[in-house]
Write a protein that holds these residues in place. Structure first.
Motif, PDB file in Angstrom:
ATOM      1  N   SER A   2       0.825  -1.191   0.000  1.00 22.16           N
ATOM      2  CA  SER A   2       0.000   0.000   0.000  1.00 22.16           C
ATOM      3  C   SER A   2       0.867   1.250   0.000  1.00 22.16           C
ATOM      4  CB  SER A   2      -0.891  -0.007   1.262  1.00 22.16           C
ATOM      5  OG  SER A   2      -1.402   1.271   1.518  1.00 22.16           O
ATOM      6  N   LYS A   4       0.558   3.553   1.871  1.00 22.06           N
ATOM      7  CA  LYS A   4       0.738   3.973   3.251  1.00 22.06           C
ATOM      8  C   LYS A   4       1.883   3.246   3.934  1.00 22.06           C
ATOM      9  CE  LYS A   4      -4.070   5.321   3.963  1.00 22.06           C
ATOM     10  NZ  LYS A   4      -5.280   5.167   4.809  1.00 22.06           N
ATOM     11  N   ILE A   5       2.498   2.305   3.239  1.00 21.09           N
ATOM     12  CA  ILE A   5       3.630   1.559   3.789  1.00 21.09           C
ATOM     13  C   ILE A   5       4.891   2.009   3.073  1.00 21.09           C
ATOM     14  CG2 ILE A   5       4.641  -0.724   4.094  1.00 21.09           C
ATOM     15  CD1 ILE A   5       1.815  -1.832   4.267  1.00 21.09           C
ATOM     16  N   HIS A   6       5.856   2.514   3.837  1.00 20.88           N
ATOM     17  CA  HIS A   6       7.079   3.030   3.237  1.00 20.88           C
ATOM     18  C   HIS A   6       7.835   1.897   2.541  1.00 20.88           C
ATOM     19  CE1 HIS A   6      11.005   4.992   2.859  1.00 20.88           C
ATOM     20  NE2 HIS A   6      10.319   6.127   2.944  1.00 20.88           N
ATOM     21  N   SER A  20      -5.784   0.245   5.994  1.00 22.14           N
ATOM     22  CA  SER A  20      -5.637   1.637   6.418  1.00 22.14           C
ATOM     23  C   SER A  20      -4.388   1.888   7.264  1.00 22.14           C
ATOM     24  CB  SER A  20      -6.870   2.065   7.224  1.00 22.14           C
ATOM     25  OG  SER A  20      -7.000   1.259   8.378  1.00 22.14           O
ATOM     26  N   GLU A  22      -0.705   2.646   8.457  1.00 20.18           N
ATOM     27  CA  GLU A  22       0.471   3.343   7.939  1.00 20.18           C
ATOM     28  C   GLU A  22       1.709   2.799   8.628  1.00 20.18           C
ATOM     29  OE1 GLU A  22       0.317   7.619   7.635  1.00 20.18           O
ATOM     30  OE2 GLU A  22      -1.847   7.595   7.954  1.00 20.18           O
ATOM     31  N   ASP A  38      -6.652   1.898  10.927  1.00 16.91           N
ATOM     32  CA  ASP A  38      -6.297   3.275  11.285  1.00 16.91           C
ATOM     33  C   ASP A  38      -5.162   3.357  12.303  1.00 16.91           C
ATOM     34  OD1 ASP A  38      -8.253   4.378   9.565  1.00 16.91           O
ATOM     35  OD2 ASP A  38      -9.795   4.044  11.088  1.00 16.91           O
ATOM     36  N   TRP A  40      -1.117   3.638  13.250  1.00 16.66           N
ATOM     37  CA  TRP A  40       0.079   4.267  12.674  1.00 16.66           C
ATOM     38  C   TRP A  40       1.300   3.689  13.360  1.00 16.66           C
ATOM     39  CZ3 TRP A  40       3.864   7.309  15.090  1.00 16.66           C
ATOM     40  CH2 TRP A  40       4.776   7.921  14.231  1.00 16.66           C
TER      41      TRP A  40
END
Length: 260
Positions: A2, A4-6, A20, A22, A38, A40
């Motif tokens: 995703s 949202k994943i480094h 969702s 991160e 959600d 992080w």
């Protein structure tokens, strides 16, 4: 992966992350880790399974969660785990380690806990909800922390202690015995210093509630009563106060109650 994943994060194929979630740079997430929606996960975090994190958790850089316990009997391949609920904040350099087979193999963190930098939660600890761990607080193994407890910075808690709901430890306290609900403790070894009036006022306890809790505190620590006399007095107050009933239950189940 995703967006949202480094791209530098290393995530095992057997980890389960909600879409969702991160994940920051250089974080490592091992097999058997489950992370809810959600959440992080910051940079340079290490998460090891078996471990579950619920929803809306925030884990800051350099935290290490789910690693095998530092107990000398613990082995990496044992079926032990960490369970973390929802809405927790876990700051820098926090360590939370798996349970051991000496108990149920579980270290558990509840919901809405605020765990500041450099805190350590050892094997088989059970943390309930709405607690605050100020920087550097350290729990040895098998500690049970009830709801709304606040630990001042660099508090140390010995093995097998139970920390009652709504209690407060002053910074640098060394807790070696069970702390009943509503108390303030201070010193090393920690001793009772009164009740957590400010904390319970903020949680909308009534003036009558606070008066009953004060009465119970005086009965437990200032009246010079024998154990049976003290329990009988608490039982009388508990007839009108469920909060004092909670204190009495705690005393009856404690094997090493804190001393004045």
């Amino acid at each position: 992966m995703s967006g949202k994943i480094h791209p530098t994060a290393v995530i095992d194929p057997q980890a389960e992350l909600h879409a969702s979630v991160e994940v920051g740079p250089y974080t490592v997430i091992g097999p058997g880790v489950r992370i809810g929606e959600d959440s992080w996960i910051g940079p340079h975090v290490v998460l090891q399974g078996p471990m579950s994190l619920g929803r809306r958790n925030r884990v800051f850089q350099f935290a290490s969660l789910g690693e095998v316990s530092q107990d000398k009997t613990a082995k990496k391949d044992e079926a032990t785990r960490v369970e973390i609920g929802d809405d927790n904040t876990i700051r820098e350099y926090v360590t939370i380690q798996r349970g051991t087979l000496k108990e149920k193999g579980l270290t558990r963190i509840g919901n809405d806990n605020w765990i500041m930098a450099y805190c350590h939660i050892a094997h088989d600890c059970l943390i309930d909800d709405h607690t605050i761990f100020a920087n550097g607080t350290t729990l040895a193994g098998h500690v049970h922390v009830e709801d709304f407890v606040v630990f001042g910075g660099v508090t140390m808690v010995a093995q097998f202690c139970r920390i009652g709901a709504h209690s407060f430890s002053a910074g640098g306290a060394g807790i070696t015995r069970d702390v009943p609900p509503f108390l303030v403790v201070q010193g090393n070894p920690a001793a009772p210093r009164g009740i957590n009036i400010e904390g319970i006022r903020r949680r909308n306890f009534t003036a009558e509630d606070i008066s009953d809790i004060k009465h119970a505190y005086r009965t437990m620590f200032l009246a010079g009563l024998r154990q049976d006399e003290m329990k009988a007095e608490l039982a009388g107050i508990a007839q009108r106060s469920p909060h004092v009933g909670r204190m009495l239950e705690f005393v009856e189940n404690s094997k090493r109650l804190i001393q004045k």
